[in-house]
Write an enzyme that holds these catalytic residues in place. Sequence first.
Site, PDB file in Angstrom:
ATOM      1  N   SER A 292       0.824  -1.210   0.000  1.00 42.20           N
ATOM      2  CA  SER A 292       0.000   0.000   0.000  1.00 42.20           C
ATOM      3  C   SER A 292       0.861   1.263   0.000  1.00 42.20           C
ATOM      4  O   SER A 292       2.006   1.260   0.448  1.00 42.20           O
ATOM      5  CB  SER A 292      -0.900   0.030   1.234  1.00 42.20           C
ATOM      6  OG  SER A 292      -1.595  -1.180   1.359  1.00 42.20           O
TER       7      SER A 292
HETATM    8  N1  SAH Z   1      -1.131  -4.749   3.989  1.00 43.73           N
HETATM    9  C1  SAH Z   1      -0.431  -5.002   2.754  1.00 43.73           C
HETATM   10  C2  SAH Z   1      -1.282  -4.657   1.562  1.00 43.73           C
HETATM   11  C3  SAH Z   1      -1.261  -5.792   0.619  1.00 43.73           C
HETATM   12  S1  SAH Z   1      -2.392  -5.836  -0.712  1.00 43.73           S
HETATM   13  C4  SAH Z   1       0.924  -4.340   2.733  1.00 43.73           C
HETATM   14  O1  SAH Z   1       1.249  -3.564   3.641  1.00 43.73           O
HETATM   15  O2  SAH Z   1       1.705  -4.638   1.833  1.00 43.73           O
HETATM   16  C5  SAH Z   1      -3.666  -6.842  -0.062  1.00 43.73           C
HETATM   17  C6  SAH Z   1      -3.334  -8.282   0.240  1.00 43.73           C
HETATM   18  O3  SAH Z   1      -4.552  -8.876   0.694  1.00 43.73           O
HETATM   19  C7  SAH Z   1      -2.878  -9.123  -0.949  1.00 43.73           C
HETATM   20  O4  SAH Z   1      -1.662  -9.719  -0.663  1.00 43.73           O
HETATM   21  C8  SAH Z   1      -4.002 -10.168  -1.126  1.00 43.73           C
HETATM   22  O5  SAH Z   1      -3.534 -11.452  -1.537  1.00 43.73           O
HETATM   23  C9  SAH Z   1      -4.571 -10.224   0.276  1.00 43.73           C
HETATM   24  N2  SAH Z   1      -5.949 -10.718   0.383  1.00 43.73           N
HETATM   25  C10 SAH Z   1      -7.008 -10.450  -0.421  1.00 43.73           C
HETATM   26  N3  SAH Z   1      -8.113 -11.097   0.025  1.00 43.73           N
HETATM   27  C11 SAH Z   1      -7.736 -11.773   1.152  1.00 43.73           C
HETATM   28  C12 SAH Z   1      -8.427 -12.639   2.050  1.00 43.73           C
HETATM   29  N4  SAH Z   1      -9.716 -12.914   1.909  1.00 43.73           N
HETATM   30  N5  SAH Z   1      -7.723 -13.177   3.094  1.00 43.73           N
HETATM   31  C13 SAH Z   1      -6.403 -12.919   3.260  1.00 43.73           C
HETATM   32  N6  SAH Z   1      -5.701 -12.102   2.419  1.00 43.73           N
HETATM   33  C14 SAH Z   1      -6.356 -11.543   1.386  1.00 43.73           C
END
Ligand code: SAH
Length: 213
Positions: free
Chosen positions: A64
Amino acid sequence: MSTFLVLDVKKIRLILELRESGISDSKILSAIEKIPREKFIPENFRNQAYDNLALPIGDNQTISQPFVVAKMTQLLEVESSHKVLEIGTGSGYQSAVLSKLVRRVYTIERIKNLSIKAENIFKELKISNIVTKYADGNLGWKEQIPFDRIIITAATSSISKEVASQIHDGGIIVSPMVQENKQIIVRYKKIKNVLRSEIFDDVLFVPNLSGTQ
Ligand code: SAH
């Protein structure tokens, strides 16, 4: 100038930019200053680690934007005694920032490769108060309930029943929500078992998907 110094100068600039954009909590700014964002980013993007941008982390996912991490953390109103659940570990960066502010972070990721990579970075940085899990986060983490705070970092159109039930009364959930073809950050406060919502900035997140991969 060495890459190291350039990143340091950019980091200071980023902190000032975040402060000007309304991140007034100095504990959050200091947590962002302490966490080396470059460690959570693929080598070929490291020179952009302190640009205020979301960047690719592989597996079609992104780390993010620093402003969004800071803003969501501020909306979460965390305290040092808190137990926090994160859904969407991704790179692990948001968890790492939270780890400097709360007692323990439980973070769930549905893509195995990302979950393992994040866990290795936490070890390398000697962060010991983050627990990772490879699973569908929409099911929550019932062995660890209740949570003081829940942060969801993938856009969703509704908070699952399981997740809504795993927060303390008086607790807060912050999540990007899909509404009328756009995404907004929503903060829910659970008051007498009802979630009351407040709407904040427009954002752009990858989608929240069910199941694992
Ligand atoms: N907090 C992260 C943002 C990553 S993007 C950071 O600081 O980098 C969002 C992430 O959520 C992705 O890796 C995606 O695979 C995950 N995601 C999406 N749906 C999800 C779910 N139902 N359960 C767990 N992870 C999920």
